[in-house]
Design an enzyme around this catalytic site. Sequence first.
Site, PDB file in Angstrom:
ATOM      1  N   GLU A 261      16.076 -15.455 -10.039  1.00 35.50           N
ATOM      2  CA  GLU A 261      15.844 -14.202 -10.735  1.00 35.50           C
ATOM      3  C   GLU A 261      14.795 -14.352 -11.846  1.00 35.50           C
ATOM      4  OE1 GLU A 261      16.850 -11.112 -10.047  1.00 35.50           O
ATOM      5  OE2 GLU A 261      15.618 -10.486 -11.742  1.00 35.50           O
ATOM      6  N   THR A 305      13.400  -6.329  -7.996  1.00 35.39           N
ATOM      7  CA  THR A 305      14.098  -7.210  -7.053  1.00 35.39           C
ATOM      8  C   THR A 305      14.086  -6.631  -5.643  1.00 35.39           C
ATOM      9  OG1 THR A 305      15.582  -8.068  -8.738  1.00 35.39           O
ATOM     10  CG2 THR A 305      16.314  -8.280  -6.490  1.00 35.39           C
ATOM     11  N   HIS A 421      18.088 -12.970 -16.120  1.00 34.76           N
ATOM     12  CA  HIS A 421      17.592 -11.597 -16.063  1.00 34.76           C
ATOM     13  C   HIS A 421      17.493 -11.052 -17.485  1.00 34.76           C
ATOM     14  CE1 HIS A 421      17.301  -7.335 -15.184  1.00 34.76           C
ATOM     15  NE2 HIS A 421      17.130  -7.619 -13.906  1.00 34.76           N
ATOM     16  N   ASP A 480      11.435 -13.827  -7.928  1.00 27.98           N
ATOM     17  CA  ASP A 480      11.213 -12.467  -7.411  1.00 27.98           C
ATOM     18  C   ASP A 480      10.126 -11.692  -8.148  1.00 27.98           C
ATOM     19  OD1 ASP A 480      12.889 -12.169  -9.647  1.00 27.98           O
ATOM     20  OD2 ASP A 480      14.053 -10.526  -8.766  1.00 27.98           O
ATOM     21  N   HIS A 481      10.016 -11.917  -9.473  1.00 28.95           N
ATOM     22  CA  HIS A 481       8.997 -11.187 -10.240  1.00 28.95           C
ATOM     23  C   HIS A 481       8.930 -11.766 -11.639  1.00 28.95           C
ATOM     24  CE1 HIS A 481      12.472  -9.244 -12.002  1.00 28.95           C
ATOM     25  NE2 HIS A 481      12.870  -8.901 -10.782  1.00 28.95           N
TER      26      HIS A 481
HETATM   27  C1  GP9 Z   1      20.787  -6.570  -9.713  1.00 28.69           C
HETATM   28  C2  GP9 Z   1      19.618  -7.478  -9.686  1.00 28.69           C
HETATM   29  C3  GP9 Z   1      18.565  -7.068 -10.682  1.00 28.69           C
HETATM   30  O1  GP9 Z   1      21.689  -6.668  -8.685  1.00 28.69           O
HETATM   31  O2  GP9 Z   1      19.171  -7.795  -8.462  1.00 28.69           O
HETATM   32  O3  GP9 Z   1      17.492  -6.424 -10.150  1.00 28.69           O
HETATM   33  P1  GP9 Z   1      16.126  -6.251 -11.000  1.00 28.69           P
HETATM   34  O4  GP9 Z   1      16.484  -5.542 -12.278  1.00 28.69           O
HETATM   35  O5  GP9 Z   1      15.601  -7.622 -11.279  1.00 28.69           O
HETATM   36  O6  GP9 Z   1      15.244  -5.480 -10.124  1.00 28.69           O
HETATM   37 MN    MN Z   2      14.899  -9.257 -10.194  1.00 24.11          MN
END
Ligand code: GP9
Ligand code: MN
Length: 686
Positions: A261, A305, A421, A480-481
């Site tokens: 993440e 995500t 996150h 992911d980002h």
């Molecule tokens: C929540 C998680 C967060 O289930 O995948 O998503 P994001 O805020 O990173 O798009």
């Molecule tokens: Mn994410």
Amino acid sequence: MSTGLKRIRNIFNTTLGFYLLVVVLFTLKTYLCYRTDFTLGSSGSVQNFLLFVNPIPSAMLLFGIALYFRGKLSYWLMLIIDFLQSTWLFANILYYREFSDFLSMGIIKGTGDVQNNLGKSLMEILHPTDFIAYADIILLILLLLFRVIKIEKKPFKKRYALLITVLSFVLMFAEYNVANADRSGLLTRTFDNNYIVKYLGLNEYAAFNIYQNHKETATRANAKEKDLKQVQDFIKKNQISPNAEYYGKEKGKNVFIIHLESFQQFLIDYKVDGKEVTPNINKFYHNQNTLAFDNFYHQVAQGKTSDAETMLENSLYGLPQGSAMVSYGAQNTYQAAPSILNQDGYSSASFHGDVPTFWNRNNAYKSWGYEYFFSSSYYKNKPEYNVGYGMKDKIFFDQSIKYIQQLPQPFYAKMITLTNHYPYELDKQNTDFPATNTGDSTVDPYVQTAHYLDQSFGEFQDYLEKSGLAKNSVVVLYGDHYGISNNHRPAIAKLLGKKSVNKYDLAQFQKVPFMINGSNINGKVDHTYGGEIDVLPTLLHLLGVNNDNMIQFGHDLLSANNQQIVPFRNGDFVSKQYTKVGGTIYDTSTGKEIKPDDEQKKQIQTIQDYVNDSLSNSDKVIYGDLLRFHKINGYKPVNKKEINYGKTDALKKLEQTNKSKKTDLVSQNDNKSTVSDFSTDAPELK
Ligand code: GP9
Ligand code: MN
């Protein structure tokens, strides 16, 4: 009171005077917010002029509605209309702070699915100054309450009200023309929501967004089989052959996709106070069986995500607005990784310590063919097991083992971590790493949660070794980002040891890790330029799966003919030679700005055409649900009805399958559980 002052007051004591005051105050306030809360990137006199005046036409139009009513009611209406517009502004200020983008219908429609976590984040990023968005209303109410301004009882003439309505439209039209002259294709190509707000305004952006959303629904209804043919032609034209050295190298192995993440590439080998932030991931990165890509970029937009997941498993781009998983996840047909591998006898599962509805995963995953989805209800929970969006990573991995070991092999399993996150919070007992000291409180704890994620990955890796799974599994790691958004420029500069960062640096800051580890792979750090869209074809080729007739927009990063073009969702790109951000071109290898000569202009245009076509063809597939027309020989489409993510049913299905198949890890291990092969230092479990 002097006569001059009285005269001014008399003006405001008329309906028209009050109306003008409302429009002016609203415009000034909006402009102030544009300047302080958003990074709209307006440069040059035309853009700066438009930025200042763009709230006026729609404000005139909307407040003008009140002029059709008389007396008190008309004043009330102006305040209510002001309140509604200000709330839209306020919501966007908060949303923008975290997502660097504006709210859209896609996001708002999806709020049922995302609201729990989105709402929480928004509350955390609230600044007291955000209430400036309501400052004009408060002032107006006070002026009326203390009778500094008196309400005019006489009705405003209807024909003047009409005149104002017409004038508003004329101004709006004029504004659009000036904007379109400065940036052609503003609304047809919809580069970036920032552009629309910068040129046309926040209200116009809302109107356009509603219109677009409506159009999307219609596009699907109108899409025909022949639209698919055009897309297929584009794919065929750009198809490249796989690298024979790698093709099928890892055939038949289990696949773990480990979703790191918000994990950025700069964290690799990064040190704070002389200590590596992510020692386990670093070791994995340099492992002799790991192919690691160091010029790999995330390509997500608003869907964050979910965009990453869409690209990774479908090789389709996320949408310019909203989330494809939310808007098109449930009803569309997909040919995604789980279903493709299912043809080769793979089972599939996604693991995530959050509620299943987030990003509409519970529906989208079915469309993608995921047989199992182990989400929060599958995990034993206690309040101290959670932080931010869901289960802490160490506890998540610990509790995932009992399901992993039941998956029929070969399997395709995605583990979505969560602790790293925004807002990067972690309790004291889990924090044993120094924060950075950029002075930006959003940025500084980032390395601490990244360190925690790294430890949890280390524990999981140990399990893979001990249980024997490592031998017959391919392990893919990817970020992911970004975790640190471009709004934190000074902090980014400090992290990178630079005085300041420019647009080129920020584009390069979008690099995320992508690594593939497998015992048959000769590892290296590969410098090929690529992005999330390229993961699926790269992986399929390693697994020896032919994707010739599939609709995938990425390219095998191991192929010798890879063109090395990384499109970003807003039409910018990075290629091996050029980095394009907004209107500026940089030399990718030196970071120097280029004033392209004719030859270079041609090359850049060719890349730009490819980028635009790739994005728009992918959008066509999603908007038109074109894969419903796409038949592949020997490929059995997903039957969503067969999939059930309810815990009792899913676990029963696993048990029954394993009774007959006996390919799961437990069956192979003489029916002994491997749960004790996992060990964690998670303080919550002591
Ligand atoms: C929540 C998680 C967060 O289930 O995948 O998503 P994001 O805020 O990173 O798009
Ligand atoms: Mn994410």
